[in-house]
Structures are given as C-alpha cells and as structure tokens.
Design a protein around this motif. Structure first.
Motif, PDB file in Angstrom:
ATOM      1  N   GLN A  53       0.781  -1.232   0.000  1.00 10.12           N
ATOM      2  CA  GLN A  53       0.000   0.000   0.000  1.00 10.12           C
ATOM      3  C   GLN A  53       0.820   1.292   0.000  1.00 10.12           C
ATOM      4  OE1 GLN A  53      -3.365  -0.105  -0.351  1.00 10.12           O
ATOM      5  NE2 GLN A  53      -3.105  -2.305  -0.507  1.00 10.12           N
ATOM      6  N   LEU A  54       1.909   1.303   0.709  1.00 13.16           N
ATOM      7  CA  LEU A  54       2.659   2.549   0.873  1.00 13.16           C
ATOM      8  C   LEU A  54       3.687   2.792  -0.219  1.00 13.16           C
ATOM      9  CD1 LEU A  54       3.239   2.552   4.738  1.00 13.16           C
ATOM     10  CD2 LEU A  54       1.367   3.563   3.421  1.00 13.16           C
ATOM     11  N   SER A  55       4.012   1.780  -0.981  1.00 16.07           N
ATOM     12  CA  SER A  55       5.039   1.947  -2.013  1.00 16.07           C
ATOM     13  C   SER A  55       4.613   2.915  -3.109  1.00 16.07           C
ATOM     14  CB  SER A  55       5.420   0.599  -2.603  1.00 16.07           C
ATOM     15  OG  SER A  55       4.291  -0.023  -3.177  1.00 16.07           O
ATOM     16  N   ALA A  56       3.315   3.144  -3.274  1.00 18.94           N
ATOM     17  CA  ALA A  56       2.820   4.081  -4.291  1.00 18.94           C
ATOM     18  C   ALA A  56       2.832   5.533  -3.803  1.00 18.94           C
ATOM     19  CB  ALA A  56       1.408   3.693  -4.705  1.00 18.94           C
ATOM     20  N   ILE A  57       3.138   5.723  -2.530  1.00 24.59           N
ATOM     21  CA  ILE A  57       3.144   7.067  -1.945  1.00 24.59           C
ATOM     22  C   ILE A  57       4.589   7.463  -1.654  1.00 24.59           C
ATOM     23  CG2 ILE A  57       2.375   8.489  -0.015  1.00 24.59           C
ATOM     24  CD1 ILE A  57       0.052   6.449   0.311  1.00 24.59           C
ATOM     25  N   GLU A  58       4.989   8.605  -2.171  1.00 26.65           N
ATOM     26  CA  GLU A  58       6.351   9.101  -1.946  1.00 26.65           C
ATOM     27  C   GLU A  58       6.331  10.223  -0.912  1.00 26.65           C
ATOM     28  OE1 GLU A  58       9.715  11.777  -4.250  1.00 26.65           O
ATOM     29  OE2 GLU A  58       7.988  11.032  -5.364  1.00 26.65           O
ATOM     30  N   VAL A  59       7.136  10.087   0.125  1.00 28.30           N
ATOM     31  CA  VAL A  59       7.322  11.188   1.070  1.00 28.30           C
ATOM     32  C   VAL A  59       8.336  12.123   0.420  1.00 28.30           C
ATOM     33  CG1 VAL A  59       8.089  11.885   3.362  1.00 28.30           C
ATOM     34  CG2 VAL A  59       6.838   9.738   3.077  1.00 28.30           C
ATOM     35  N   LYS A  60       7.851  13.257  -0.050  1.00 25.62           N
ATOM     36  CA  LYS A  60       8.715  14.217  -0.740  1.00 25.62           C
ATOM     37  C   LYS A  60       9.514  15.038   0.261  1.00 25.62           C
ATOM     38  CE  LYS A  60       8.491  17.701  -4.363  1.00 25.62           C
ATOM     39  NZ  LYS A  60       9.360  17.097  -5.350  1.00 25.62           N
ATOM     40  N   ASP A  61       8.864  15.414   1.369  1.00 22.83           N
ATOM     41  CA  ASP A  61       9.523  16.222   2.387  1.00 22.83           C
ATOM     42  C   ASP A  61       8.741  16.100   3.688  1.00 22.83           C
ATOM     43  OD1 ASP A  61      11.454  17.917   3.403  1.00 22.83           O
ATOM     44  OD2 ASP A  61      10.547  19.746   2.609  1.00 22.83           O
ATOM     45  N   TRP A  62       9.395  16.406   4.774  1.00 22.99           N
ATOM     46  CA  TRP A  62       8.746  16.416   6.082  1.00 22.99           C
ATOM     47  C   TRP A  62       9.474  17.422   6.949  1.00 22.99           C
ATOM     48  CZ3 TRP A  62      11.540  15.304  10.444  1.00 22.99           C
ATOM     49  CH2 TRP A  62      12.777  14.694  10.239  1.00 22.99           C
ATOM     50  N   THR A  63       8.743  17.976   7.921  1.00 30.45           N
ATOM     51  CA  THR A  63       9.323  18.944   8.836  1.00 30.45           C
ATOM     52  C   THR A  63       8.744  18.735  10.223  1.00 30.45           C
ATOM     53  OG1 THR A  63       9.430  20.569   7.041  1.00 30.45           O
ATOM     54  CG2 THR A  63       9.705  21.409   9.277  1.00 30.45           C
ATOM     55  N   PHE A  64       9.628  18.639  11.198  1.00 31.77           N
ATOM     56  CA  PHE A  64       9.237  18.638  12.609  1.00 31.77           C
ATOM     57  C   PHE A  64       9.281  20.104  13.031  1.00 31.77           C
ATOM     58  CE2 PHE A  64      11.295  18.175  17.015  1.00 31.77           C
ATOM     59  CZ  PHE A  64      10.089  18.243  17.680  1.00 31.77           C
ATOM     60  N   LEU A  65       8.111  20.701  13.269  1.00 25.27           N
ATOM     61  CA  LEU A  65       8.045  22.123  13.575  1.00 25.27           C
ATOM     62  C   LEU A  65       8.322  22.427  15.043  1.00 25.27           C
ATOM     63  CD1 LEU A  65       4.926  23.187  11.483  1.00 25.27           C
ATOM     64  CD2 LEU A  65       7.341  23.520  10.918  1.00 25.27           C
ATOM     65  N   LYS A  66       7.547  21.825  15.920  1.00 27.23           N
ATOM     66  CA  LYS A  66       7.673  22.130  17.345  1.00 27.23           C
ATOM     67  C   LYS A  66       6.975  21.076  18.171  1.00 27.23           C
ATOM     68  CE  LYS A  66       5.046  26.010  16.507  1.00 27.23           C
ATOM     69  NZ  LYS A  66       4.476  27.305  16.839  1.00 27.23           N
ATOM     70  N   PHE A  67       7.118  21.185  19.480  1.00 28.77           N
ATOM     71  CA  PHE A  67       6.463  20.244  20.377  1.00 28.77           C
ATOM     72  C   PHE A  67       5.968  20.987  21.607  1.00 28.77           C
ATOM     73  CE2 PHE A  67      10.697  20.450  22.133  1.00 28.77           C
ATOM     74  CZ  PHE A  67      10.537  20.244  23.494  1.00 28.77           C
ATOM     75  N   ARG A  68       5.031  20.333  22.286  1.00 34.23           N
ATOM     76  CA  ARG A  68       4.604  20.816  23.596  1.00 34.23           C
ATOM     77  C   ARG A  68       4.599  19.631  24.541  1.00 34.23           C
ATOM     78  NH1 ARG A  68      -1.711  22.598  22.360  1.00 34.23           N
ATOM     79  NH2 ARG A  68      -2.459  20.557  21.707  1.00 34.23           N
ATOM     80  N   LYS A  69       5.116  19.889  25.746  1.00 29.99           N
ATOM     81  CA  LYS A  69       5.204  18.846  26.763  1.00 29.99           C
ATOM     82  C   LYS A  69       3.864  18.679  27.456  1.00 29.99           C
ATOM     83  CE  LYS A  69       9.747  18.179  28.682  1.00 29.99           C
ATOM     84  NZ  LYS A  69      10.660  18.351  29.777  1.00 29.99           N
ATOM     85  N   LEU A  70       3.415  17.444  27.541  1.00 28.28           N
ATOM     86  CA  LEU A  70       2.216  17.119  28.311  1.00 28.28           C
ATOM     87  C   LEU A  70       2.616  16.635  29.701  1.00 28.28           C
ATOM     88  CD1 LEU A  70       0.211  15.201  25.560  1.00 28.28           C
ATOM     89  CD2 LEU A  70       0.130  17.643  26.127  1.00 28.28           C
TER      90      LEU A  70
END
Length: 139
Positions: A53-70
């Motif tokens: 299923q996932l081989s047809a989908i390409e991750v072109k880019d990704w970004t980790f923007l920020k986090f908040r602590k719970l």
C-alpha cells in the motif's frame, strides 16, 4: 533543549526508515499501546501491508516544527508531511503523541489534518489549528 534534540533524532530516524522502505523499523517505532498496533499484531503483517500500500506514496519532504510537553514522558509534536501520490503533491499535518520509555521515544497516535482542513502556509500551522479542529480523534 535535550528534549528537542532527542525528538529531532526520533523523527529523522522514523522518516528515513519510511522513505527507504524499512517498514519493520517503522513498525517498531510505534508504542506498544498504540491504537495502530490493533490493526497489525505482528511486524510481518505490517511489512506486507506497507509494501503493498505505501510503495505508491512518496514522502517528498517532512518537517518537525515544534512540540509541547504534556508530562515528562509525553509530548505532542507538530509535523508537516509533503506526499506525492499519482503525481499529485499533497500536504498532511500531524499532531503526534510521542511517549518516552526506557528504549526512547515511541509514536503513539496522531490527530491529522489534510490540506483541505488547513489551507495556510505549511510552516505556520500551530497547535491551535488542531485544538480548534472539529475532528479530534487520534489514529
């Protein structure tokens, strides 16, 4: 700053494994109590599914923007993912719950928004967009 660096490392490894097709490592990055694991009781089941299923989908880019602590062991991370499927570029956004264990960070679940849910500049999405979203469930 220590938390940010360890989260950056977690996300980098997770997306490197996803992009390279190392689906067993992706499966292992999930927390043992992640809802996702109810769909795949073993890593082998997930690897078969992902290859089909996932081989047809390409991750072109990704970004980790920020986090908040719970808490000391739980954080929510804002992630922007740019995908290409059938030559169409799409943005997806995640507010991911990440849990710290003795073995490091693990992905539990995420509230997700599509480009239809958020049409602004991908780099400016913020926690408020998820807090105000009508669909609050995590996958």
């Amino acid at each position: 700053m220590e938390t940010r660096k360890s989260l950056e490392k977690f996300w980098s490894e997770r997306f490197t494994n996803l992009i390279s097709g190392n689906y067993e490592a992706v499966y292992n990055s999930y927390h043992k109590h992640a809802p996702f694991r109810k769909n795949f009781s073993t890593g082998h089941e997930y690897v078969r599914f992902a290859k089909a299923q996932l081989s047809a989908i390409e991750v072109k880019d990704w970004t980790f923007l920020k986090f908040r602590k719970l808490s000391e062991e739980q954080v929510e991370c804002l992630i922007v993912i740019q995908l290409v499927c059938d030559e169409t570029v799409q943005y997806f956004y995640e507010l991911a719950l990440i849990i710290l264990s003795d073995q490091g960070w693990h992905y539990h679940s995420a509230q997700k928004l599509s480009g239809e849910d958020y049409g602004g500049d991908p780099q400016t999405i913020d926690f408020i967009h998820f807090d105000q979203a009508s669909q609050k469930f995590r996958l």
